[in-house]
Enzyme design. Structure first.
Site, PDB file in Angstrom:
ATOM      1  N   TRP A 199     -12.822  12.983   1.918  1.00 57.59           N
ATOM      2  CA  TRP A 199     -11.885  12.402   0.956  1.00 57.59           C
ATOM      3  C   TRP A 199     -11.829  13.253  -0.322  1.00 57.59           C
ATOM      4  O   TRP A 199     -11.035  13.000  -1.207  1.00 57.59           O
ATOM      5  CB  TRP A 199     -12.287  10.961   0.613  1.00 57.59           C
ATOM      6  CG  TRP A 199     -11.915   9.968   1.695  1.00 57.59           C
ATOM      7  CD1 TRP A 199     -11.156  10.220   2.797  1.00 57.59           C
ATOM      8  CD2 TRP A 199     -12.259   8.578   1.769  1.00 57.59           C
ATOM      9  NE1 TRP A 199     -11.023   9.085   3.562  1.00 57.59           N
ATOM     10  CE2 TRP A 199     -11.695   8.059   2.958  1.00 57.59           C
ATOM     11  CE3 TRP A 199     -13.013   7.719   0.950  1.00 57.59           C
ATOM     12  CZ2 TRP A 199     -11.831   6.722   3.337  1.00 57.59           C
ATOM     13  CZ3 TRP A 199     -13.146   6.384   1.337  1.00 57.59           C
ATOM     14  CH2 TRP A 199     -12.570   5.894   2.521  1.00 57.59           C
ATOM     15  N   GLU A 236       0.852  -1.182   0.000  1.00 56.16           N
ATOM     16  CA  GLU A 236       0.000   0.000   0.000  1.00 56.16           C
ATOM     17  C   GLU A 236       0.892   1.237   0.000  1.00 56.16           C
ATOM     18  O   GLU A 236       1.792   1.360   0.825  1.00 56.16           O
ATOM     19  CB  GLU A 236      -0.921  -0.038   1.231  1.00 56.16           C
ATOM     20  CG  GLU A 236      -1.973   1.043   1.198  1.00 56.16           C
ATOM     21  CD  GLU A 236      -3.073   0.837   2.241  1.00 56.16           C
ATOM     22  OE1 GLU A 236      -3.403  -0.312   2.569  1.00 56.16           O
ATOM     23  OE2 GLU A 236      -3.592   1.858   2.731  1.00 56.16           O
ATOM     24  N   ARG A 237       0.654   2.109  -0.953  1.00 51.90           N
ATOM     25  CA  ARG A 237       1.463   3.321  -1.112  1.00 51.90           C
ATOM     26  C   ARG A 237       2.932   2.993  -1.366  1.00 51.90           C
ATOM     27  O   ARG A 237       3.827   3.752  -0.973  1.00 51.90           O
ATOM     28  CB  ARG A 237       1.321   4.252   0.098  1.00 51.90           C
ATOM     29  CG  ARG A 237      -0.111   4.547   0.516  1.00 51.90           C
ATOM     30  CD  ARG A 237      -1.002   4.944  -0.639  1.00 51.90           C
ATOM     31  NE  ARG A 237      -2.400   5.126  -0.229  1.00 51.90           N
ATOM     32  CZ  ARG A 237      -3.347   5.417  -1.100  1.00 51.90           C
ATOM     33  NH1 ARG A 237      -3.103   5.537  -2.397  1.00 51.90           N
ATOM     34  NH2 ARG A 237      -4.588   5.558  -0.687  1.00 51.90           N
ATOM     35  N   ARG A 267     -11.871  17.631   9.636  1.00 49.51           N
ATOM     36  CA  ARG A 267     -11.075  16.415   9.834  1.00 49.51           C
ATOM     37  C   ARG A 267      -9.784  16.706  10.594  1.00 49.51           C
ATOM     38  O   ARG A 267      -9.323  15.878  11.385  1.00 49.51           O
ATOM     39  CB  ARG A 267     -10.740  15.806   8.463  1.00 49.51           C
ATOM     40  CG  ARG A 267      -9.736  14.675   8.529  1.00 49.51           C
ATOM     41  CD  ARG A 267      -9.555  14.005   7.185  1.00 49.51           C
ATOM     42  NE  ARG A 267      -8.348  13.188   7.147  1.00 49.51           N
ATOM     43  CZ  ARG A 267      -7.896  12.566   6.075  1.00 49.51           C
ATOM     44  NH1 ARG A 267      -8.537  12.672   4.926  1.00 49.51           N
ATOM     45  NH2 ARG A 267      -6.799  11.837   6.129  1.00 49.51           N
ATOM     46  N   GLU A 282       3.533   9.058  -1.084  1.00 55.40           N
ATOM     47  CA  GLU A 282       2.130   8.891  -1.466  1.00 55.40           C
ATOM     48  C   GLU A 282       1.560  10.141  -2.125  1.00 55.40           C
ATOM     49  O   GLU A 282       0.863  10.045  -3.136  1.00 55.40           O
ATOM     50  CB  GLU A 282       1.306   8.530  -0.224  1.00 55.40           C
ATOM     51  CG  GLU A 282      -0.190   8.474  -0.487  1.00 55.40           C
ATOM     52  CD  GLU A 282      -1.001   8.093   0.753  1.00 55.40           C
ATOM     53  OE1 GLU A 282      -0.398   7.786   1.796  1.00 55.40           O
ATOM     54  OE2 GLU A 282      -2.240   8.088   0.658  1.00 55.40           O
ATOM     55  N   ASP A 310      -2.787  14.340   6.337  1.00 58.24           N
ATOM     56  CA  ASP A 310      -2.227  13.053   5.903  1.00 58.24           C
ATOM     57  C   ASP A 310      -1.029  13.215   4.981  1.00 58.24           C
ATOM     58  O   ASP A 310      -1.164  13.075   3.772  1.00 58.24           O
ATOM     59  CB  ASP A 310      -3.330  12.240   5.191  1.00 58.24           C
ATOM     60  CG  ASP A 310      -2.943  10.782   5.027  1.00 58.24           C
ATOM     61  OD1 ASP A 310      -1.969  10.355   5.657  1.00 58.24           O
ATOM     62  OD2 ASP A 310      -3.637  10.074   4.270  1.00 58.24           O
ATOM     63  N   HIS A 325      -4.097  18.271   0.001  1.00 56.65           N
ATOM     64  CA  HIS A 325      -4.997  17.162  -0.324  1.00 56.65           C
ATOM     65  C   HIS A 325      -5.851  17.447  -1.562  1.00 56.65           C
ATOM     66  O   HIS A 325      -7.037  17.115  -1.604  1.00 56.65           O
ATOM     67  CB  HIS A 325      -5.909  16.865   0.871  1.00 56.65           C
ATOM     68  CG  HIS A 325      -6.199  15.388   1.033  1.00 56.65           C
ATOM     69  ND1 HIS A 325      -6.791  14.622   0.052  1.00 56.65           N
ATOM     70  CD2 HIS A 325      -5.965  14.532   2.063  1.00 56.65           C
ATOM     71  CE1 HIS A 325      -6.905  13.375   0.478  1.00 56.65           C
ATOM     72  NE2 HIS A 325      -6.399  13.281   1.678  1.00 56.65           N
ATOM     73  N   GLU A 333     -10.437   4.498   9.191  1.00 56.64           N
ATOM     74  CA  GLU A 333     -10.608   4.148   7.786  1.00 56.64           C
ATOM     75  C   GLU A 333     -11.117   2.712   7.599  1.00 56.64           C
ATOM     76  O   GLU A 333     -10.609   1.967   6.773  1.00 56.64           O
ATOM     77  CB  GLU A 333      -9.290   4.342   7.025  1.00 56.64           C
ATOM     78  CG  GLU A 333      -8.854   5.798   7.000  1.00 56.64           C
ATOM     79  CD  GLU A 333      -7.595   6.055   6.160  1.00 56.64           C
ATOM     80  OE1 GLU A 333      -7.531   7.124   5.554  1.00 56.64           O
ATOM     81  OE2 GLU A 333      -6.715   5.197   6.129  1.00 56.64           O
ATOM     82  N   LYS A 341      -3.713  -0.026  14.001  1.00 57.42           N
ATOM     83  CA  LYS A 341      -4.607   0.975  13.404  1.00 57.42           C
ATOM     84  C   LYS A 341      -6.010   0.479  13.710  1.00 57.42           C
ATOM     85  O   LYS A 341      -6.453  -0.532  13.160  1.00 57.42           O
ATOM     86  CB  LYS A 341      -4.365   1.049  11.905  1.00 57.42           C
ATOM     87  CG  LYS A 341      -5.320   1.978  11.146  1.00 57.42           C
ATOM     88  CD  LYS A 341      -4.967   2.070   9.654  1.00 57.42           C
ATOM     89  CE  LYS A 341      -5.899   3.023   8.914  1.00 57.42           C
ATOM     90  NZ  LYS A 341      -5.524   3.162   7.487  1.00 57.42           N
ATOM     91  N   LYS A 366       0.805  11.102  13.271  1.00 58.45           N
ATOM     92  CA  LYS A 366       1.391  11.587  12.017  1.00 58.45           C
ATOM     93  C   LYS A 366       1.906  13.014  12.192  1.00 58.45           C
ATOM     94  O   LYS A 366       1.428  13.748  13.055  1.00 58.45           O
ATOM     95  CB  LYS A 366       0.351  11.544  10.889  1.00 58.45           C
ATOM     96  CG  LYS A 366      -0.013  10.125  10.469  1.00 58.45           C
ATOM     97  CD  LYS A 366      -0.847  10.099   9.183  1.00 58.45           C
ATOM     98  CE  LYS A 366      -1.213   8.649   8.836  1.00 58.45           C
ATOM     99  NZ  LYS A 366      -1.943   8.525   7.561  1.00 58.45           N
TER     100      LYS A 366
END
Lengths: 721, 721
Positions: free
Chosen positions: B564, B188-189, B357, B414, B386, B542, B312, B308, B381
């Site tokens: 998103w 992933e990523r 968010r 990413e 993100d 984003h 999500e 996690k 993070k």
């Protein structure tokens, strides 16, 4: 500072600690290691015979030929061989195609150019003004490039280069790899990592691997590559992807390697916006014609299409009530104006056909003989089922004299232990190529069918389903490189002996040491029979666990399609085991020429290696060795395990001949193979024992695990699906 | 043979033909090239100071330290430095931990051992019987190994080794990579191929890469690795996989690298056969306790779990009406008896929460401060959204003084151009680490929070989401290796300057040539601001295309979860652009300490680099440069493109300093980056122009494509999803 208790000198480091190399260089270099010639006498002889390089022409192909010879010689001779402007000095290596050779050189040539075809080469020691030189030539620059690789091979294998007079040409036109690579870089039946093709970074990033891939292929004579999966995605035919394909094709072109694509039959619907893909529909025909034009505008040397249609769920002409000929010819017409071809696969079998799966491709395709366009070649797997450790040759070979037939071998080891098992496949290929179909009487071998000599075909082809991925060593197992190599060599000349090929590969890849070659070559040559023995002896087949095909699964009988179940193939019951394909059974034997059919049909004349392929026989049936079928079967499984044990022991003695990294890799993999050979033996014998009801012969080791244990094993993320 | 027309000498080969190397060796070796020291005076000085190696002890760690120093010196000095039994000769390199040093050596040490912690090292020139030697020591063998790598770094970067007196220790305990690697080897990523972990061949096949991975990590101070994805699969916790994990852990152990796993919260249901995963349920608690025991039996130095949860779509304690503390503490109790820890991620936001968010993680986690077990560390993070090209530091830093907080940086790009864009991330990391939270007044930097000094925490940690895959060069882009390297260096010491790190990396990876270092270091240092400029200038964030996050997608507004959608973040309308997080808006600013909040809250004091992160401002708003917001935004986009053009031109002058293969790789990638920077500029400006209704300033190149063209681009097989 003398404190002996605490003082340790680490001369010999523990085996627990893996070697340091941070390069994996040897692994990556395949058979093009170009290491310094160790034998000093041989080395100095080479030195004395090669004083400089004179390269004629400046095509991209001649440029890469020049670079390759320089690279190779600088490694093999450990010195730089300079480019020269002329042949004033002695012992030049002259590279150039026929048209560029001057009179004085041509005087040295007799009829050699008549002996070679467009891709052939001549390597000859010549004299110019009393000075000796070595000429590498051909009718084309590609011929010269093949000559360069073959000249380098002479040095790599420590052959003499005195008074050279070699002419050689490929016997088959299309020598091609089939990559079952998906656009997400997964590889169907791939066990060497993921796809080489980094679609995301193409077309602007040309990975060095693409170049090295081309070099490796050309060095063994491969001249084509189908870069995407036969289970095709139509997106490859969109401009977004064609731009990327074009970049690959440009990279491969100097190496004489053409790019081909698989064509998804329903592409006119999926990416063309049409409502049908009916090959008789005018819009569909035009769509393919325009698509072909678009492709050839980008890639003038594009090879053509490979098609899997109406097979295992792929769309095809039958979706519209048409047949394979209709589909193939429609595509053939689209590429014909540009010199393209269509390779149409004969790998078909239907869940709606209750006939023996082994018979279906023949039944469907043979009636089409003579109906395909001139630029269609039908691609037939070596056997009638699916790339098993052993299959009798496919009955289509010899049965379609009016149609060019192309061989499809599998290099990737879908049914042969993935990339953990050392299995030297050229032995298998040779067995198939030498098989006599008797289609035009004795001597009508499969090789003569696919090289076109038996039936006088112009288009000839041989395909190998690639075992190549992005693992640093390309093929997952260092010895799987030999299968890629050997496929190429047999594609060039299907009459070569697999033993010679193994020896060449070993010399080029590892060492010219005689002791090493003798022992390891024997190991390679035996390895194919070993895998047959520990997986599917005496003609058993397709009893691998389903889906991933990893490990044994003779018990599997619950799949939706009966012919995907191992039980369909071995038919073991209390009476016996085997698939009756004789007259009393499915009568698949009748698909062969009478001379062959008669032999297969009778259990007493049928080769025992194919016995259970053609016959269902009682457990007590006596084999030629005087032992019962049950005992013989059990002993064969044990023999396979013993052979792997012996391979391990051979390899363990080779530490001094091989670099540490590859030595350990192979050692670890042979250990896995040994473990899995025992797994195969125990799982199969425990399963079959339920039906035979007999004890294992004393020579067979007793299983430690139960049948239920073996049945419980699951591999949710097995690679290659 | 003199036929000038046909005679071409190929001294300069065309650029069309890619280089031959068949090794990709340099690429693979990362910063551990160990190439011969080019500066002859420096080289001979090194030679004279290192006459032999005396290694004390024989632990696996000392064995690898010895092998590494031999490997390094044999390359750097181009000669074999022999192991010696004693220090009779002068200029020995002595390796050994404190307990193994004899009195005479110890006499040379003052208080250095008091200055280092268990992982620290001392490199010191000492005298024994009037003979000089170099001692590399530490309290543990791992300390010695770190010392070895740092000693080699001195040579690699051409530093003096006269009268050495270095003491150094890591400032953070847990310096860890997070691999978002799935069991099917997709990452992933991940943009550097596929997962390094070949699960199919484990445990019996230990890929050389595992060893080289460990070497590379230890050389920069990384001491832990979470080998599987935070979006976890419970199967990793089954015996079938734990056996494989064990094999990796054994391989990494000599290098001081602990293995950690992600724990899927619902594992008790999925693989445990329980009906619930409620952390208050006794069966669940016991299941985890037994699972921990099982893991520690196999892997005594197992590090612990990363989780996690309720993020999500991942399961978590909230599925059972419990909270993060309940979940984390339950797992912490399971691993506590074995010394394990739990890293619990604070990356949470909910589709059911209408709040900004950026505020949600703080709102949810800060109330838990002080409630977690001692062996829990909360992983945060660097920013509140993100891993954007730029984010203000996460407001949780400084807001949970009673809880150890661990930094989560993303090394994989990413949102920063995948592995095609050269972006030197330590610049970003440094910016975050130096940010002042003011939580205990001025100087309360993020670095001081995560190294535990501000709030006096014992467990401290820093994680980097790895950019490593099975590409030969590990990271896809040769310069992405610098991000792995730089993360490790900052994990060891978060107060280091990213410029120093860049210089060290360049020297170790490419060359010690001053001209090269100066130019390329500047290029690296500027590269982070460049990506901000051409993607998300002035605090935008984003606005990447969704799902894959490749390329611009400011127009996307149709996703099921509002947060998103890029439109959620930039809020462009005819009035202006930006997310009002000030008091007049979401009031996210209030989550910072007043000193910080006040600055962010006021558009006139808010740093312009963060302006649109915190404020929605009119297109005509005047920036400090006197230009309107619209013009400034457009000029920033252009500036980013110009910076990449300048990077290209810098690199093109570096051909003589770099091997051909890497030179061309970087060149091709910079071309892609330039192309994509223009794509970003044009797509974003055309989109925002719809709202601003204003012309582009004349300095900005006019787009060639339309907005609709950019909107039409689709990337169905973009990597990393």
């Amino acid at each position: 500072m003398n404190h002996p208790l605490f003082l340790y000198i680490l001369l010999q480091l523990s085996f627990l600690i893996a070697p340091f190399n941070m390069s994996a260089q040897e692994d990556y270099k395949l058979w093009l290691q170009y290491k310094k010639v160790q034998h000093t006498k041989i080395a100095s002889n080479y030195q004395s015979k090669i004083n400089g390089i004179v390269a004629l022409g400046n095509s991209e192909t001649i440029q890469v030929a020049t670079k390759e010879i320089q690279l190779g010689l600088s490694g093999l001779l450990d010195s730089t061989i300079a480019l020269q402007q002329n042949t004033d000095k002695e012992n030049m290596l002259i590279l150039g195609n026929k048209l560029l050779l001057d009179e004085n050189i041509l005087k040295n040539i007799k009829n050699e150019f008549d002996l070679i075809n467009e891709e052939g080469y001549i390597i000859k020691t010549i004299q110019l003004k009393n000075k000796k030189h070595i000429l590498i030539t051909g009718k084309t620059d590609i011929g010269v490039l093949y000559g360069v690789y073959n000249f380098l091979k002479l040095l790599q294998t420590n052959q003499s280069i005195e008074n050279l007079a070699i002419t050689d040409s490929p016997r088959i036109n299309i020598r091609i790899l089939n990559h079952w690579d998906n656009l997400d870089r997964t590889v169907e039946r791939g066990y060497a990592g993921f796809s080489l093709w980094n679609w995301h970074k193409l077309p602007d990033f040309i990975d060095q691997r693409y170049v090295d891939y081309a070099r490796a292929n050309t060095s063994i004579g491969i001249n084509g590559t189908v870069i995407n999966n036969v289970n095709a995605n139509a997106l490859i035919l969109t401009p977004q992807y064609l731009e990327k394909v074009e970049a690959l094709a440009k990279t491969f072109k100097p190496y004489g390697i053409k790019v081909y694509l698989t064509a998804r039959f329903s592409a006119p619907i999926e990416i063309g916006g049409l409502k049908t893909a009916d090959p008789f529909n005018t819009d569909v025909k035009n769509w393919w014609k325009e698509k072909a034009k678009e492709i050839y505008q980008r890639i003038p040397d594009f090879g053509g299409f490979l098609v899997k249609a109406n097979s295992e769920g792929q769309p095809g002409p039958q979706n519209y009530g048409r047949n394979h000929v209709d589909g193939a010819n429609m595509l053939a017409d689209a590429v014909a104006p540009f010199g393209g071809i269509v390779m149409w696969r004969a790998f078909v079998y239907s869940e709606h056909d209750v006939n023996d799966r082994a018979k279906q491709a023949y039944s469907e395709f043979v009636p089409y003989d003579g109906q395909f366009r001139d630029n269609v070649i039908v691609q037939v797997k070596n056997g009638a089922i699916d790339f098993q450790p052993r299959e009798p040759f496919h009955p289509i070979f010899g049965a379609m004299p009016k149609t060019p037939l192309m061989m499809e071998f599998q290099i990737t080891q879908e049914y042969l232990g993935f990339s953990s098992h050392l299995v030297y496949l050229p032995k298998l290929y040779q067995e198939v190529l030498e098989s006599d179909t008797y289609s035009k009487g004795k001597g009508s071998t499969v090789a003569k069918i696919i090289d076109g000599t038996l039936d006088n075909h112009k288009i000839t082809g041989i395909a190998g389903v690639a075992n190549i991925g992005n693992d640093i060593n390309w093929t997952g197992h260092p010895f799987a490189q030999a299968n890629w190599y050997g496929f190429g060599r047999l594609a060039w000349n299907p009459y070569q002996d697999s033993e010679t090929i193994a020896e060449d590969w070993l010399r080029m890849t590892f060492s010219n040491e005689k002791k090493f070659i003798k022992a390891v070559k024997e190991m390679m040559l035996e390895s194919r029979e070993a895998v047959v023995n520990y997986m599917t002896p005496l003609g058993l087949h397709h009893i691998m666990d389903t889906g991933h095909h990893y490990g044994p699964g003779p018990w599997v009988s619950n799949l939706s399609r009966p012919e995907w179940n191992p039980t369909y193939y071995h038919k073991a019951d209390t009476k016996g085991i085997g698939f009756d394909r004789s007259k009393t059974g499915s009568n698949a034997t009748a698909q062969y020429a009478p001379e062959v059919a008669n032999i297969f049909d009778d259990a007493t004349t049928c080769p025992e290696k194919d016995l259970l392929w053609f016959h269902h026989l009682p457990w007590d049936y006596k084999l030629k060795n005087g032992k019962t079928l049950w005992n013989s079967l059990a002993l064969k499984y044990q023999e396979g395990v013993n052979q792997v044990a012996s391979m391990n022991s051979t390899w363990n003695k080779m530490e001094n001949y091989v670099d540490e990294a590859r030595f350990k890799e192979v050692q670890m993999l042979l250990n896995i193979q040994y473990k899995e050979a025992k797994w195969w033996r125990d799982a199969c014998l425990l399963y079959f024992q339920q039906y035979s009801g007999k004890e294992l012969p004393k020579e067979v080791e007793k299983p430690i695990q139960t049948l239920n244990f073996f049945k419980s094993l699951k591999f949710p993320f097995a690679p290659g699906i």
